[in-house]
Design a protein around this motif. Structure first.
Motif, PDB file in Angstrom:
ATOM      1  N   ASP A 193      38.610  43.782 -49.955  1.00 17.19           N
ATOM      2  CA  ASP A 193      38.093  42.416 -49.885  1.00 17.19           C
ATOM      3  C   ASP A 193      37.880  41.874 -51.288  1.00 17.19           C
ATOM      4  OD1 ASP A 193      37.476  41.672 -46.982  1.00 17.19           O
ATOM      5  OD2 ASP A 193      36.653  43.685 -47.139  1.00 17.19           O
ATOM      6  N   GLY A 194      38.214  40.626 -51.482  1.00 14.78           N
ATOM      7  CA  GLY A 194      38.049  39.984 -52.779  1.00 14.78           C
ATOM      8  C   GLY A 194      39.088  38.911 -52.973  1.00 14.78           C
ATOM      9  N   LEU A 195      39.070  38.284 -54.136  1.00 17.23           N
ATOM     10  CA  LEU A 195      40.036  37.229 -54.428  1.00 17.23           C
ATOM     11  C   LEU A 195      41.459  37.749 -54.297  1.00 17.23           C
ATOM     12  CD1 LEU A 195      40.800  34.417 -55.477  1.00 17.23           C
ATOM     13  CD2 LEU A 195      40.508  35.295 -57.803  1.00 17.23           C
ATOM     14  N   VAL A 196      41.728  38.936 -54.858  1.00 19.66           N
ATOM     15  CA  VAL A 196      43.038  39.574 -54.758  1.00 19.66           C
ATOM     16  C   VAL A 196      42.923  40.721 -53.758  1.00 19.66           C
ATOM     17  CG1 VAL A 196      44.850  40.804 -56.011  1.00 19.66           C
ATOM     18  CG2 VAL A 196      43.591  38.942 -57.132  1.00 19.66           C
ATOM     19  N   ALA A 197      43.718  40.667 -52.691  1.00 21.78           N
ATOM     20  CA  ALA A 197      43.617  41.642 -51.599  1.00 21.78           C
ATOM     21  C   ALA A 197      44.556  42.815 -51.857  1.00 21.78           C
ATOM     22  CB  ALA A 197      43.932  40.984 -50.266  1.00 21.78           C
ATOM     23  N   TYR A 198      44.129  43.740 -52.703  1.00 21.84           N
ATOM     24  CA  TYR A 198      44.918  44.942 -52.952  1.00 21.84           C
ATOM     25  C   TYR A 198      44.966  45.817 -51.705  1.00 21.84           C
ATOM     26  CZ  TYR A 198      45.232  44.371 -58.027  1.00 21.84           C
ATOM     27  OH  TYR A 198      45.529  43.923 -59.280  1.00 21.84           O
ATOM     28  N   PRO A 199      46.098  46.500 -51.475  1.00 21.52           N
ATOM     29  CA  PRO A 199      46.113  47.481 -50.386  1.00 21.52           C
ATOM     30  C   PRO A 199      45.149  48.625 -50.692  1.00 21.52           C
ATOM     31  CG  PRO A 199      48.346  46.992 -51.165  1.00 21.52           C
ATOM     32  CD  PRO A 199      47.404  46.396 -52.154  1.00 21.52           C
ATOM     33  N   PHE A 200      44.573  49.205 -49.638  1.00 23.26           N
ATOM     34  CA  PHE A 200      43.818  50.438 -49.823  1.00 23.26           C
ATOM     35  C   PHE A 200      44.775  51.493 -50.386  1.00 23.26           C
ATOM     36  CE2 PHE A 200      39.965  50.374 -46.736  1.00 23.26           C
ATOM     37  CZ  PHE A 200      39.428  49.318 -47.460  1.00 23.26           C
ATOM     38  N   PRO A 201      44.265  52.446 -51.149  1.00 25.22           N
ATOM     39  CA  PRO A 201      45.143  53.499 -51.685  1.00 25.22           C
ATOM     40  C   PRO A 201      45.937  54.181 -50.574  1.00 25.22           C
ATOM     41  CG  PRO A 201      42.976  53.623 -52.705  1.00 25.22           C
ATOM     42  CD  PRO A 201      42.868  52.595 -51.607  1.00 25.22           C
ATOM     43  N   PHE A 202      47.216  54.370 -50.810  1.00 19.90           N
ATOM     44  CA  PHE A 202      48.082  55.040 -49.830  1.00 19.90           C
ATOM     45  C   PHE A 202      49.087  55.898 -50.569  1.00 19.90           C
ATOM     46  CE2 PHE A 202      50.274  51.164 -50.983  1.00 19.90           C
ATOM     47  CZ  PHE A 202      51.613  51.518 -51.034  1.00 19.90           C
ATOM     48  N   GLU A 203      49.636  56.854 -49.871  1.00 19.56           N
ATOM     49  CA  GLU A 203      50.629  57.750 -50.458  1.00 19.56           C
ATOM     50  C   GLU A 203      52.019  57.397 -49.954  1.00 19.56           C
ATOM     51  OE1 GLU A 203      49.548  61.735 -49.599  1.00 19.56           O
ATOM     52  OE2 GLU A 203      47.846  61.766 -50.977  1.00 19.56           O
ATOM     53  N   CYS A 204      52.996  57.589 -50.821  1.00 17.86           N
ATOM     54  CA  CYS A 204      54.394  57.436 -50.409  1.00 17.86           C
ATOM     55  C   CYS A 204      55.241  58.388 -51.244  1.00 17.86           C
ATOM     56  CB  CYS A 204      54.873  55.989 -50.557  1.00 17.86           C
ATOM     57  SG  CYS A 204      54.838  55.335 -52.232  1.00 17.86           S
TER      58      CYS A 204
END
Length: 511
Positions: A480-491
């Motif tokens: 949540d915030g001005l910029v909606a970064y993805p939650f940390p994820f692995e790939c």
């Protein structure tokens, strides 16, 4: 002849007066009939306070709009009005056609008073200063101007490919380093270190302070400004403890790189940059003009956040949508081959890659509720009364603007081919609206495109697997915030071939 002129000169003011009077009566009649847009139930004194979302605000506002059956939602919080705009039609009418009265910003108590971001033009009030600064920025960020930055962007992307090959598990850190390197070079002429550069770290801390100041909880400081003077143990003032350290980050973000540029200029070692050009032009001017230069360059710096978030969304999209990845790679292989990396000359021949970039920006847009606007005078829209001083929120997320089912069929799915239809406009709403649209939009798009096409040409991105060989679905959620970064994820990120490895190594050495 003079008699007719005399008669006309007497009649004209009366005609104008009558027209003005009629227009005023019509306006007051509209105002009298107008009512607030629909909104959630209100309680005495606190109004709609309990309905202000504290997580995923864009989704909460979408649900409100659907439940109320309208493209505007009204909340009254302790006498402060919030208007949520949930449709492209309303956004165009208010922010584009009526931009002269919808281009102000709200107070942002947390960001401005506690974190010290009064220097950041993106949060500044609308007026003569804003217009002057915006005009001064155009020569450096226009579509033609950003073409000059392409060699620098390509160099930074080639280094990104090397980092992804050597440390694929650190892909987010590599993206941040690449974006920071591009912005710092353009803004200040600073060439960053390959790892652990202090200027990149300073910028990251400053951007972290922006995220802190735009969390949903920060809105409480606008409704209760007294919270900024309360100890952190006081209910609602929990963020106060975190703002003290973050304010230092805001100051350092502003001052540190500029001091590097000034020192290089004094020593005659300066590299071409926006900052050096402005300081050279303004060296005999007042401190106010120096502040203008600072504001310009840090408006560029904000583009790093947008670029990183968009590229994280790209990695998530490729992890979840392997078919789209393969289609893009097939197009690149056909046009570019396997003996070189893509470059800008290939862009016109890669329509699916262009469509994929547009879909990334639409599917998980970076700023889902944009930067809030403030209405400067009373207004009427669709017989709704919109009061002066209201905070106006463009909800560009689900079901609202960039996920409008009437425009984007199956909007929650990632489908780049939708943008192969020439009738579908590019998702510029991802960069804001009207007079407050992001001036760094063209630079951000250039950086994202060259990074995306280079990564697709070089790597396969897929889901990770557990010890049993079963695929692990990445987390699909957002900060949540001005910029909606993805939650940390692995790939899983692997070079497409041994030839790719050699090509990346050779290109990096040439840079």
């Amino acid at each position: 002849m003079f008699e007719g002129f005399y008669t006309t000169s007497l009649v004209a003011p009366f005609v104008c007066a009558i027209l003005v009077s009629c227009a005023y009566k019509r306006y007051t009649s509209l105002m009298a009939r107008a009512r607030y847009p629909p909104g959630p139930p209100r309680l005495p004194i606190i109004g709609s306070l309990l309905h202000v979302p504290n997580r995923h605000t864009w989704l909460a506002y979408e649900r409100m709009g659907k439940d109320l059956g309208d493209d505007l939602v009204h909340l009254d919080v302790l006498g402060s009005h919030i208007i949520v705009v949930n449709s492209a039609k309303a956004a165009t009418e208010l922010f584009e056609k009526r931009g002269a009265i919808y281009s102000d910003r709200p107070s942002y108590t947390m960001l401005i008073d506690l974190l010290g971001f009064d220097w950041a033009l993106v949060f500044s009030r609308y007026g003569d200063r804003f217009r002057a600064l915006r005009k001064g920025f155009h020569p450096y960020l226009s579509p033609d101007a950003v073409i000059e930055y392409r060699p620098l962007e390509s160099k930074s992307v080639h280094r990104l490919l090397r980092s992804l090959m050597e440390k694929p598990e650190n892909f987010v850190a590599s993206l941040r380093h690449m974006a920071g390197a591009i912005i710092l070079a353009i803004a200040f002429g600073i060439e960053v270190k390959s790892e652990g550069d202090p200027h990149v770290e300073t910028a990251e801390k400053g951007l972290g302070a922006v995220l802190l100041g735009t969390m949903p909880q920060a809105a409480m400081y606008d409704f209760f400004p007294i919270l900024k003077n309360m100890p952190s143990w006081f209910p609602g003032a929990e963020l106060n403890a975190r703002t003290k350290e973050a304010r230092h980050a805001s100051t350092a973000m502003l001052e540190d790189p500029m001091q590097v540029t000034k020192k290089a200029m004094a020593e005659g070692k300066v590299s071409p940059s926006v900052a050096s050009a402005l300081l050279t032009r303004l060296e005999d001017q007042s401190a106010t003009e120096q502040d203008r230069a600072l504001t310009y360059v840090f408006m560029v710096l904000g583009g790093a956040d947008t670029t990183v978030c968009a590229l994280e969304d790209f990695f998530l999209a490729m992890t979840l949508n392997p078919d789209a990845q393969r289609k893009a790679q097939a197009e690149i292989d056909l046009v570019v081959g396997h003996e070189r990396l893509p470059d800008w000359n290939d862009r016109q021949s890669l329509p699916y890659v262009d469509a994929l970039v547009n879909e990334v920006l639409r599917w998980r847009n970076v700023t889902p509720t944009a930067v809030y606007h403030r209405l400067m005078v009373d207004d009427v829209y669709n017989d709704y009364f919109l009061p002066a001083g209201a905070t106006v929120i463009p909800n560009v997320w689900y079901g609202a603007i960039l996920h409008d089912e009437s425009v984007y069929a199956d909007p929650l799915s990632f489908k780049p081919e939708r943008f192969l239809d020439p009738r579908l406009d590019k998702p510029e709403a991802a960069f804001g609206f009207g007079r407050r649209i992001c001036p760094g939009m063209h630079l951000a798009l250039e950086s994202v495109w060259i990074a995306v096409v280079s990564i697709l040409a070089s790597f396969d991105i897929s889901k990770t697997v557990n010890e049993k060989g079963d695929e692990i679905d990445p987390v699909d959620d957002y900060v949540d915030g001005l910029v909606a970064y993805p939650f940390p994820f692995e790939c899983n990120i692997k070079p497409r071939s041994e030839a790719t490895v050699k090509l990346i190594q050779l290109t990096d050495l040439e840079d």
